[in-house]
Write an enzyme that holds these catalytic residues in place. Structure first.
Site, mmCIF file in Angstrom:
data_model
loop_
_atom_site.group_PDB
_atom_site.id
_atom_site.type_symbol
_atom_site.label_atom_id
_atom_site.label_comp_id
_atom_site.label_asym_id
_atom_site.label_seq_id
_atom_site.Cartn_x
_atom_site.Cartn_y
_atom_site.Cartn_z
ATOM 1 N N GLU A 44 -7.015 5.138 7.240
ATOM 2 C CA GLU A 44 -6.759 6.526 6.837
ATOM 3 C C GLU A 44 -7.937 7.091 6.048
ATOM 4 O OE1 GLU A 44 -2.902 5.897 5.075
ATOM 5 O OE2 GLU A 44 -2.045 5.595 7.067
ATOM 6 N N SER A 57 3.123 -1.613 10.478
ATOM 7 C CA SER A 57 4.543 -1.652 10.820
ATOM 8 C C SER A 57 5.229 -2.987 10.526
ATOM 9 C CB SER A 57 4.758 -1.240 12.281
ATOM 10 O OG SER A 57 4.399 0.115 12.455
ATOM 11 N N ASN A 105 0.871 -1.186 0.000
ATOM 12 C CA ASN A 105 0.000 0.000 0.000
ATOM 13 C C ASN A 105 0.900 1.226 0.000
ATOM 14 O OD1 ASN A 105 -1.858 1.993 0.437
ATOM 15 N ND2 ASN A 105 -2.302 1.447 2.569
ATOM 16 N N GLU A 129 -5.545 -4.515 10.630
ATOM 17 C CA GLU A 129 -4.554 -3.460 10.821
ATOM 18 C C GLU A 129 -4.911 -2.631 12.048
ATOM 19 O OE1 GLU A 129 -2.370 -2.272 6.984
ATOM 20 O OE2 GLU A 129 -4.199 -1.118 7.073
ATOM 21 N N LYS A 166 0.125 4.269 -0.525
ATOM 22 C CA LYS A 166 -0.532 5.509 -0.085
ATOM 23 C C LYS A 166 -0.234 6.628 -1.091
ATOM 24 C CE LYS A 166 -0.156 3.620 4.490
ATOM 25 N NZ LYS A 166 -0.201 3.809 5.918
ATOM 26 N N GLY A 168 2.244 2.706 10.734
ATOM 27 C CA GLY A 168 3.282 3.734 10.621
ATOM 28 C C GLY A 168 3.936 4.115 11.942
ATOM 29 N N HIS A 223 -9.592 1.405 4.455
ATOM 30 C CA HIS A 223 -8.337 1.634 5.196
ATOM 31 C C HIS A 223 -8.597 2.670 6.292
ATOM 32 C CE1 HIS A 223 -4.281 2.907 6.165
ATOM 33 N NE2 HIS A 223 -3.879 1.757 5.662
HETATM 34 P P1 PGA Z 1 2.693 0.689 7.574
HETATM 35 O O1 PGA Z 1 1.270 0.901 6.891
HETATM 36 O O2 PGA Z 1 3.224 -0.640 7.069
HETATM 37 O O3 PGA Z 1 3.505 1.845 7.126
HETATM 38 O O4 PGA Z 1 2.471 0.651 9.042
HETATM 39 C C1 PGA Z 1 0.380 -0.158 6.704
HETATM 40 C C2 PGA Z 1 -0.899 0.340 6.110
HETATM 41 O O5 PGA Z 1 -1.333 1.455 6.437
HETATM 42 O O6 PGA Z 1 -1.526 -0.367 5.312
#
Ligand code: PGA
Length: 249
Positions: A99, A210, A10, A167, A12, A173, A97
């Protein structure tokens, strides 16, 4: 095929357009030369999805969108429809997601509409669910996740394959991850929930939040983890390839 994993990148809103195209090319080149047992799906920004499809045209890597609109066409300024992604050859779409839930106020009801539309297409949804830090601390992680699954209506839909990405919001992140036991427990609960419906076989439950070179192999070895959804670490070609290689063939 016990070591078959689904590994989803992903990206983003990263990186820049031109760096993104270079990254697609270098991932393609490194993967072509390797023996890989996993399904790799790259979800780049929408503006380079067609480049990705072209670059991966002779490889087994699939391309996905990071979201989609539930309508085929219509007066939705700035949106891109699930049908448009299907028409250009996207095979997967990340839905719900955290976000998008936070920044675009996406509700489970809206997520249901998206899943419902994808159900009429060839695109496989990757439904994201996960608890907040407060929910985790008050012992309500699995309750929050199951509520999202229930309200998204995924159980009522008959996809060829149902992919859920667990998640935890606090892990995205942040460099923090749940313990192996915590991941195993939630994955077990998700599977139990989806298994309680007839015809809901072929369920894949991914972990996201992460995932990096150091923890990938441990995460892939957890019972019930069918793969990973990877943000930050998927933007570094060498790290992403190492993560893919950490799946024991
Ligand atoms: P990350 O993001 O691996 O940077 O923690 C995962 C995601 O948001 O799908």
């Amino acid at each position: 095929m016990s070591n078959f994993k689904i590994i989803v990148a992903n990206w983003k809103m990263n990186p820049s357009i031109f760096e993104g195209i270079e990254l697609l090319k270098s991932i393609n080149q490194s993967i072509v030369r390797k023996k890989i047992s996993s399904k790799i799906v790259i979800c780049p920004p929408s503006l380079i999805i067609r480049d990705a499809i072209r670059i991966f045209s002779n490889s087994s890597i699939s391309v996905g969108s990071q979201d989609c609109h539930y309508a085929q066409i219509g007066p939705f300024t700035g949106d891109l429809s699930y049908k448009m992604f299907e028409d250009i050859g996207c095979e997967y779409s990340i839905i719900g997601h955290s976000e998008r839930r936070a920044n675009h106020f996406e509700s489970n009801k809206l997520i249901f509409e998206k899943l419902n539309s994808l159900n009429k297409s060839k695109i496989m949804p990757i439904l994201c669910v996960g608890e907040s830090f407060d929910e985790k601390n008050s012992g309500k992680a699995s309750e929050a996740v199951i509520r999202q699954i229930n309200e998204s209506g995924i159980n009522e839909l008959e996809f060829k394959q149902k992919i859920i990405a667990y998640e935890p919001i606090w892990a995205i992140g942040s460099g923090k991850t749940p313990t192996k036991d915590e991941i195993m427990t939630i994955h077990g609960k998700i599977r139990e929930k989806l298994n309680s419906k007839p015809n809901s076989n072929n369920i894949k439950v991914l972990y996201g939040g992460s995932v990096n070179v150091e923890n990938a192999s441990d995460i892939f070895s957890i019972k019930g983890v069918d793969g990973a959804l990877i943000g930050g670490a998927s933007l570094k070609q060498a790290d992403f390839i190492k993560i893919i290689e950490s799946v024991k063939i």
